[in-house]
Design an enzyme around this catalytic site. Sequence first.
Site, PDB file in Angstrom:
ATOM      1  N   ILE A 106      -9.625  -7.324  -2.801  1.00  8.83           N
ATOM      2  CA  ILE A 106     -10.048  -6.538  -1.237  1.00  8.83           C
ATOM      3  C   ILE A 106     -11.488  -6.577  -1.335  1.00  8.83           C
ATOM      4  O   ILE A 106     -12.197  -5.933  -2.205  1.00  8.83           O
ATOM      5  CB  ILE A 106      -9.636  -5.104  -1.243  1.00  8.83           C
ATOM      6  CG1 ILE A 106      -8.013  -5.249  -1.034  1.00  8.83           C
ATOM      7  CG2 ILE A 106     -10.146  -4.575   0.116  1.00  8.83           C
ATOM      8  CD1 ILE A 106      -7.373  -4.022  -0.973  1.00  8.83           C
ATOM      9  N   ILE A 108     -14.743  -6.627   1.213  1.00 13.21           N
ATOM     10  CA  ILE A 108     -15.240  -6.396   2.336  1.00 13.21           C
ATOM     11  C   ILE A 108     -16.753  -6.632   2.590  1.00 13.21           C
ATOM     12  O   ILE A 108     -17.517  -6.395   1.584  1.00 13.21           O
ATOM     13  CB  ILE A 108     -15.050  -4.784   3.043  1.00 13.21           C
ATOM     14  CG1 ILE A 108     -13.324  -4.818   2.906  1.00 13.21           C
ATOM     15  CG2 ILE A 108     -15.468  -4.587   4.223  1.00 13.21           C
ATOM     16  CD1 ILE A 108     -13.019  -3.549   3.037  1.00 13.21           C
ATOM     17  N   GLY A 116     -12.681   1.711   7.512  1.00 15.49           N
ATOM     18  CA  GLY A 116     -11.153   1.498   7.422  1.00 15.49           C
ATOM     19  C   GLY A 116     -10.596   0.408   7.014  1.00 15.49           C
ATOM     20  O   GLY A 116      -9.373   0.352   6.971  1.00 15.49           O
ATOM     21  N   LEU A 117     -11.424  -0.612   6.855  1.00 18.52           N
ATOM     22  CA  LEU A 117     -11.050  -1.921   6.552  1.00 18.52           C
ATOM     23  C   LEU A 117      -9.964  -2.301   5.218  1.00 18.52           C
ATOM     24  O   LEU A 117      -9.006  -3.139   5.047  1.00 18.52           O
ATOM     25  CB  LEU A 117     -11.732  -3.080   6.521  1.00 18.52           C
ATOM     26  CG  LEU A 117     -12.668  -3.229   7.886  1.00 18.52           C
ATOM     27  CD1 LEU A 117     -13.985  -4.227   7.886  1.00 18.52           C
ATOM     28  CD2 LEU A 117     -11.734  -3.469   8.871  1.00 18.52           C
ATOM     29  N   GLY A 118     -10.637  -1.447   4.161  1.00 19.96           N
ATOM     30  CA  GLY A 118      -9.837  -1.541   2.853  1.00 19.96           C
ATOM     31  C   GLY A 118      -8.340  -1.002   3.129  1.00 19.96           C
ATOM     32  O   GLY A 118      -7.444  -1.458   2.368  1.00 19.96           O
ATOM     33  N   LYS A 119      -8.160   0.141   3.694  1.00 14.58           N
ATOM     34  CA  LYS A 119      -6.713   0.661   4.120  1.00 14.58           C
ATOM     35  C   LYS A 119      -5.978  -0.562   5.053  1.00 14.58           C
ATOM     36  O   LYS A 119      -4.797  -0.841   4.786  1.00 14.58           O
ATOM     37  CB  LYS A 119      -6.890   1.961   5.046  1.00 14.58           C
ATOM     38  CG  LYS A 119      -5.554   2.603   5.408  1.00 14.58           C
ATOM     39  CD  LYS A 119      -5.085   3.231   4.133  1.00 14.58           C
ATOM     40  CE  LYS A 119      -3.676   3.887   4.640  1.00 14.58           C
ATOM     41  NZ  LYS A 119      -2.796   4.908   3.997  1.00 14.58           N
ATOM     42  N   ASN A 145     -16.667   1.252 -11.226  1.00 17.06           N
ATOM     43  CA  ASN A 145     -16.506   0.997  -9.559  1.00 17.06           C
ATOM     44  C   ASN A 145     -15.983   2.257  -9.161  1.00 17.06           C
ATOM     45  O   ASN A 145     -14.860   2.220  -8.892  1.00 17.06           O
ATOM     46  CB  ASN A 145     -15.919  -0.128  -9.337  1.00 17.06           C
ATOM     47  CG  ASN A 145     -16.078  -0.240  -7.725  1.00 17.06           C
ATOM     48  OD1 ASN A 145     -16.514   0.590  -6.965  1.00 17.06           O
ATOM     49  ND2 ASN A 145     -15.916  -1.485  -7.457  1.00 17.06           N
ATOM     50  N   TYR A 152      -8.506   3.903  -4.432  1.00 13.99           N
ATOM     51  CA  TYR A 152      -7.110   3.461  -5.135  1.00 13.99           C
ATOM     52  C   TYR A 152      -6.477   4.863  -5.403  1.00 13.99           C
ATOM     53  O   TYR A 152      -4.975   4.844  -5.101  1.00 13.99           O
ATOM     54  CB  TYR A 152      -7.157   2.319  -6.058  1.00 13.99           C
ATOM     55  CG  TYR A 152      -7.493   0.821  -5.499  1.00 13.99           C
ATOM     56  CD1 TYR A 152      -6.959   0.433  -4.334  1.00 13.99           C
ATOM     57  CD2 TYR A 152      -8.426   0.519  -6.226  1.00 13.99           C
ATOM     58  CE1 TYR A 152      -7.295  -0.723  -3.828  1.00 13.99           C
ATOM     59  CE2 TYR A 152      -9.182  -0.844  -5.594  1.00 13.99           C
ATOM     60  CZ  TYR A 152      -8.591  -1.400  -4.475  1.00 13.99           C
ATOM     61  OH  TYR A 152      -8.926  -2.637  -4.042  1.00 13.99           O
TER      62      TYR A 152
END
Length: 181
Positions: A106, A108, A116-119, A145, A152
Site C-alpha cells: 500500500i 501512497i 484516508g487513502l490507506g483505508k 515503520n 494495521y
Amino acid sequence: MPFYETMEKIDMYIKELGLTDINELQKVSVETFHDTFAAQNTEKNMQDYLSNSYKLETLTKEINNPNSFFYFVLNNEDDIMGYLKLNINDAQSEDDFENALEIERIYIRKNFQKQGLGKVLYNIATTKATQLGKQRIWLGVWEFNQNAKAFYQHLGFEFNGSHTFNMGDEPQTDLIMVKTI
C-alpha cells in the site's frame, strides 16, 4: 481489462492495472518507496533495491502473474495518488499462508497521505479477499515503520512472526501481521 469504481466520500476512483500502466507503476513505485525509506537507508542500498525491484522486467512479470493484482487510486484530475498490490497462492512472498491474501504494497504518494487513502486501499484488499473466498489477510511491515504498524493494528491486524527483507546488502526485519476476515 481495467475497471473503474467511483468513490462516494472522496473524489477519486480506482483502476485495476494492466501492462499499459507499467511505466506509471514504475514511476510511482520508485517515488513512494524512496520517499518512505531513503532517510533510514544508505543511498547505495536504496539505489540497488530500486533498480532491481522496480525495473520494467520485474514489474511486467508481476502484472502478468494471474495471482497478483494491482490497483491505482486516482483523483478526478487523473493524478495517481497511490497504489495497492495484492498476492494470492504462489505469488505470495511467504509460503506459510494458505487460503490467504497478501497485501504486499500500500504505497501512497507524499502529497496525498493522511487523506484516508490507506483505508480505501485496505477495503479493496478486503473485498478482493472475500470475492476469492480467502479467510485471512496478511502483510509484512518494516519493524521501524511505526505509522504503518499503528495503522494495521487499528484495522485489527495482529503480529504473527517476522521475515527478512533485504535492502541492498542489509538484511532488515519485516514483522508479519495477520487478520482473519
